[in-house]
Design a protein around this motif. Structure first.
Motif, PDB file in Angstrom:
ATOM      1  N   GLU A 262      34.411  42.361  39.804  1.00 51.64           N
ATOM      2  CA  GLU A 262      33.644  43.406  39.896  1.00 51.64           C
ATOM      3  C   GLU A 262      33.336  43.649  41.219  1.00 51.64           C
ATOM      4  OE1 GLU A 262      32.967  45.117  37.235  1.00 51.64           O
ATOM      5  OE2 GLU A 262      33.772  43.702  35.572  1.00 51.64           O
TER       6      GLU A 262
ATOM      7  N   ALA B 169      31.054  33.049  50.117  1.00 51.27           N
ATOM      8  CA  ALA B 169      30.615  32.954  48.529  1.00 51.27           C
ATOM      9  C   ALA B 169      29.806  31.748  48.096  1.00 51.27           C
ATOM     10  CB  ALA B 169      31.976  33.039  47.659  1.00 51.27           C
TER      11      ALA B 169
ATOM     12  N   GLN C 164      28.009  30.127  44.897  1.00 52.60           N
ATOM     13  CA  GLN C 164      28.296  29.972  43.477  1.00 52.60           C
ATOM     14  C   GLN C 164      27.491  29.052  42.701  1.00 52.60           C
ATOM     15  OE1 GLN C 164      31.777  26.774  43.986  1.00 52.60           O
ATOM     16  NE2 GLN C 164      32.239  28.896  43.674  1.00 52.60           N
TER      17      GLN C 164
ATOM     18  N   TRP D  41      30.361  31.369  38.528  1.00 52.07           N
ATOM     19  CA  TRP D  41      29.969  33.028  38.996  1.00 52.07           C
ATOM     20  C   TRP D  41      29.722  32.788  40.668  1.00 52.07           C
ATOM     21  CZ3 TRP D  41      25.957  35.125  41.676  1.00 52.07           C
ATOM     22  CH2 TRP D  41      26.006  36.521  41.637  1.00 52.07           C
ATOM     23  N   ASP D  42      30.226  33.731  41.390  1.00 50.24           N
ATOM     24  CA  ASP D  42      29.961  33.635  42.669  1.00 50.24           C
ATOM     25  C   ASP D  42      29.889  35.119  43.234  1.00 50.24           C
ATOM     26  OD1 ASP D  42      32.825  34.491  43.870  1.00 50.24           O
ATOM     27  OD2 ASP D  42      33.230  32.563  42.756  1.00 50.24           O
ATOM     28  N   TYR D  43      29.428  35.290  44.341  1.00 52.48           N
ATOM     29  CA  TYR D  43      29.380  36.419  44.866  1.00 52.48           C
ATOM     30  C   TYR D  43      29.898  36.346  46.288  1.00 52.48           C
ATOM     31  CZ  TYR D  43      27.278  41.061  46.200  1.00 52.48           C
ATOM     32  OH  TYR D  43      27.068  42.472  46.637  1.00 52.48           O
ATOM     33  N   ARG D  44      31.039  37.096  46.468  1.00 51.06           N
ATOM     34  CA  ARG D  44      31.924  36.944  47.606  1.00 51.06           C
ATOM     35  C   ARG D  44      31.595  38.011  48.593  1.00 51.06           C
ATOM     36  NH1 ARG D  44      37.544  34.928  44.630  1.00 51.06           N
ATOM     37  NH2 ARG D  44      36.578  33.379  43.655  1.00 51.06           N
TER      38      ARG D  44
ATOM     39  N   ASP E 285      32.853  43.439  49.099  1.00 46.93           N
ATOM     40  CA  ASP E 285      31.649  42.553  48.573  1.00 46.93           C
ATOM     41  C   ASP E 285      32.220  42.787  46.888  1.00 46.93           C
ATOM     42  OD1 ASP E 285      30.581  42.263  50.877  1.00 46.93           O
ATOM     43  OD2 ASP E 285      28.813  43.409  50.363  1.00 46.93           O
ATOM     44  N   ARG E 286      32.212  41.520  46.201  1.00 47.54           N
ATOM     45  CA  ARG E 286      32.472  41.419  44.928  1.00 47.54           C
ATOM     46  C   ARG E 286      31.904  40.335  44.133  1.00 47.54           C
ATOM     47  NH1 ARG E 286      35.766  39.475  49.195  1.00 47.54           N
ATOM     48  NH2 ARG E 286      37.334  38.166  48.465  1.00 47.54           N
ATOM     49  N   THR E 287      31.881  40.344  42.997  1.00 43.79           N
ATOM     50  CA  THR E 287      31.448  39.111  42.094  1.00 43.79           C
ATOM     51  C   THR E 287      32.632  38.763  41.250  1.00 43.79           C
ATOM     52  OG1 THR E 287      30.554  40.514  40.412  1.00 43.79           O
ATOM     53  CG2 THR E 287      29.061  39.781  42.084  1.00 43.79           C
TER      54      THR E 287
END
Length: 279
Positions: free
Chosen positions: A56, A178, A180, A197-200, A230-232
């Protein structure tokens, strides 16, 4: 004088040898205790994991046609457990990115792939005997594809909408960081399902695309897609720990709990297992 010195030397030798033997036994015992303690704390040495999930992104300008979706990332990693609570990992990853996926039957008008190596660390706060194992961690992703800036203008035929001009300028991030969170569910003694779930945070990358229809049904229509890297990613996977263990004699698992719930004790495959020990 010489006989006296010889007697003193014999006395000293007789005194020192038992002391040296006691000291050696003491350190040997301490070393054995240390090895046993390490084996007790480490219930697993390493594991392999495979997971996949949807990417996403957060566009600055969202196209009228759903433009940047249905991108699935995949990862393969190997974990090494330093202790029963801490592990380090390394592996490979692949992330495809499609832009303007509302066109071209969902394949998008622009594709950009990233892949490379990842390293990370995880911390498990609970004791290994628990079926559910939440964790927190972080990872570093290094990309080796499409690092150079890509800039181009393309003339497209997009039936039934008409002819269009696509201008784009994209640059994939060479490095992403990221944080996580996730959770593992032990299905068998050495097999677990997990969700992460991680935010990169993509460093030094961008994506800009401009689509203008010049002829046809949508002549004069203008769409833009602009977003950074940036993506999750919410991913699901399977992990196998090693060394594998006898499922009838080790800690609790989801399968064991289901057997105990629906199977009489005398018929259970886990009936010979002793009460959980302090792993």
């Amino acid at each position: 004088m010489k006989p006296f010195c010889f007697v003193i030397a014999l006395l000293m030798t007789s005194i020192c040898q038992p002391l040296q033997a006691q000291e050696q036994n003491f350190f040997t015992q301490k070393n054995e205790e240390r090895v046993k303690r390490q084996k007790k704390e480490k219930t697993r040495d390493w594991g392999i994991a495979l997971n996949t999930g949807q990417i996403e992104i957060f566009p600055d300008e969202t196209p009228t046609m759903e433009g940047n979706g249905a991108n699935m990332a995949i990862e393969f990693s190997v974990d090494y457990y330093l202790t029963r609570h801490l592990s380090v990992s390394g592996g490979l990853y692949y992330e495809p990115m499609k832009i303007f996926t509302g066109y071209n039957h969902g394949d998008g008008l622009l594709k950009r792939n990233t892949a490379g190596l990842r390293v990370g660390v995880k911390y498990y706060p609970l004791h290994p005997r628990w079926i559910v194992q939440p964790f927190i961690g972080g990872a570093l992703y290094t990309n080796v594809l499409n690092i150079d800036t890509r800039e181009r203008r393309s003339n497209l035929e997009l039936p039934p909408y008409g002819r269009a001009i696509l201008d784009y300028r994209v640059k994939a991030s060479a490095l992403s960081v990221a944080p996580q969170i996730g959770c593992e569910l032990r299905f068998l003694s050495s097999i677990s399902f997990f969700v992460t779930w991680d935010y990169r945070f993509g460093l030094y990358g961008y994506n800009r695309a401009d689509l203008r229809f010049t002829e046809g049904l949508w002549a004069g229509r203008h769409e833009q897609s602009a977003f950074n890297n940036d993506r999750t990613i919410l991913s699901f996977g399977l992990k196998i720990d090693s060394p594998t263990r006898d499922i009838t004699k080790t800690g609790a698992s989801l399968l064991e709990s289901l057997f105990k719930l629906f199977t009489p004790a005398e018929q259970s495959m886990f009936k010979q297992r002793r009460p959980p020990v302090d792993l």
